[in-house]
Design an enzyme around this catalytic site. Sequence first.
Site, PDB file in Angstrom:
ATOM      1  N   THR A   4      39.163 -20.434  20.043  1.00 29.01           N
ATOM      2  CA  THR A   4      39.242 -20.727  21.472  1.00 29.01           C
ATOM      3  C   THR A   4      40.679 -21.007  21.897  1.00 29.01           C
ATOM      4  OG1 THR A   4      38.626 -22.406  23.107  1.00 29.01           O
ATOM      5  CG2 THR A   4      38.656 -23.125  20.830  1.00 29.01           C
ATOM      6  N   ASP A   5      40.951 -20.784  23.176  1.00 25.91           N
ATOM      7  CA  ASP A   5      42.278 -21.131  23.720  1.00 25.91           C
ATOM      8  C   ASP A   5      42.482 -22.647  23.778  1.00 25.91           C
ATOM      9  OD1 ASP A   5      40.518 -21.702  25.807  1.00 25.91           O
ATOM     10  OD2 ASP A   5      41.554 -20.471  27.301  1.00 25.91           O
ATOM     11  N   GLU A   6      41.391 -23.415  23.637  1.00 19.53           N
ATOM     12  CA  GLU A   6      41.521 -24.875  23.759  1.00 19.53           C
ATOM     13  C   GLU A   6      42.345 -25.495  22.639  1.00 19.53           C
ATOM     14  OE1 GLU A   6      37.997 -27.049  24.637  1.00 19.53           O
ATOM     15  OE2 GLU A   6      37.167 -25.441  25.849  1.00 19.53           O
TER      16      GLU A   6
ATOM     17  N   TYR B 283      35.842 -31.383  19.899  1.00 18.62           N
ATOM     18  CA  TYR B 283      35.521 -29.956  19.762  1.00 18.62           C
ATOM     19  C   TYR B 283      36.783 -29.148  19.468  1.00 18.62           C
ATOM     20  CZ  TYR B 283      34.975 -25.114  21.234  1.00 18.62           C
ATOM     21  OH  TYR B 283      35.029 -23.739  21.284  1.00 18.62           O
TER      22      TYR B 283
ATOM     23  N   LYS C 110      38.048 -27.009  16.083  1.00 17.66           N
ATOM     24  CA  LYS C 110      38.341 -25.562  16.123  1.00 17.66           C
ATOM     25  C   LYS C 110      39.780 -25.321  15.651  1.00 17.66           C
ATOM     26  CE  LYS C 110      36.135 -22.563  17.263  1.00 17.66           C
ATOM     27  NZ  LYS C 110      35.131 -21.728  16.556  1.00 17.66           N
TER      28      LYS C 110
END
Length: 331
Positions: free
Chosen positions: A120-122, A147, A151
Amino acid sequence: MRVLVTGGAGFIGANFVQQTVHERPEVDVTVLDALTYAGDRRSLDPVADRITFVEGSITDAALVDRLVGESDLVVHFAAESHNDNSLDDPSPFVQTNLIGTFTLLEAVRKHGVRFHHISTDEVYGDLELDDPDRFTPETPYNPSSPYSSTKAGSDLLVRAWVRSFGLQATISNCSNNYGPYQHVEKFIPRQITNLIDGVRPKLYGAGLNVRDWIHVEDHNAAVWAIVDKGRAGETYLIGADGEKDNLGVVRTLLEIFGREPDDFEHVNDRPGHDLRYAIDASKLREELGWTPRYTDFRAGLEATVEWYRANEDWWRPRKAAVEAKYAAQGQ
Ligand code: NAD
Ligand code: TDX
């Protein structure tokens, strides 16, 4: 080619499996999914007789070893995926996202199997609203939530296994997906199903947070482009230049439903809420020739609304419990 798809009963994974079966009949698909609260076998009904489904966890080393040993490629979607849940109980995030990815990496290393890691970009943290820069593969990692930190940790494990053990692996970090089969806990399906029920959409805080939306089919087409043509050891960012603030998304949905533009509610904000994500996908576009097909966000949203209208039996069983959980948090 035999492909093992982890998390194939979730939102993006189920779309990936359906697309793969339809577009690549030569590929033999096995799904490994633990069917957590987020997994739904019915999302694979349209292709059920053309795939092998195994119910089990990516943390089960013996099972993972056997399935990876029977595969030529692993595409790893399985994860705990919802930020709000990670604030409530981070434990399954650490188990699945970190230990689960580690378990897969060890099996892939042992059997010499090609691995693609979905992320993810997060992992890059967030941007100011007026920052001219967007995330690139060189942006330093700076995750905010349990989260996104798990990741980020899983990405770093993949990078280390590439460098230390020569694993044939690629990583993709994608922006926010929308489309069919997305769990009603997530922003867009929650508001669509609220509107179907005559309930006002719920915006966290002022609604000024920006997400970079991409249709799930475009994400999955990019994943195949990376598997087909990407260079081992590389990270590719996936995004479709779809930045919108949450208020704008809600207003578009209200318009689609023929409701007044201010017919929504502000609710409690998410603690630590990332302000803005934005992806620079030029490496993917230039190196691998990928382009998104869904360039009209409103048209993509209309099609998604139609899907939720037509598939109420898919989402209805989960709606009340999700809303009760949000209500308890003032959201
Ligand atoms: P999802 O929550 O809809 O699906 C996750 C799936 O993984 C479910 O089917 C669940 O049963 C399965 N799963 C969970 N724990 C498992 C375990 N221990 N063993 C086996 N299966 C397990 O998630 P999603 O939105 O489809 O996200 C898929 C992947 O894409 C995740 O890795 C996520 O981080 C990433 N991603 C999602 C988005 C997005 O906007 N949704 C954006 C970028 C990246
Ligand atoms: O009711 C809501 N109201 C609201 O304003 C909900 C559920 C969310 N929001 C806001 C929070 C975010 O700014 O909408 C935005 C999107 O929220 P989510 O759907 O929870 O997505 P996000 O937290 O941005 O994370 C998603 O994109 C990146 C996926 O869930 C992750 O798995 C992915 O990594």
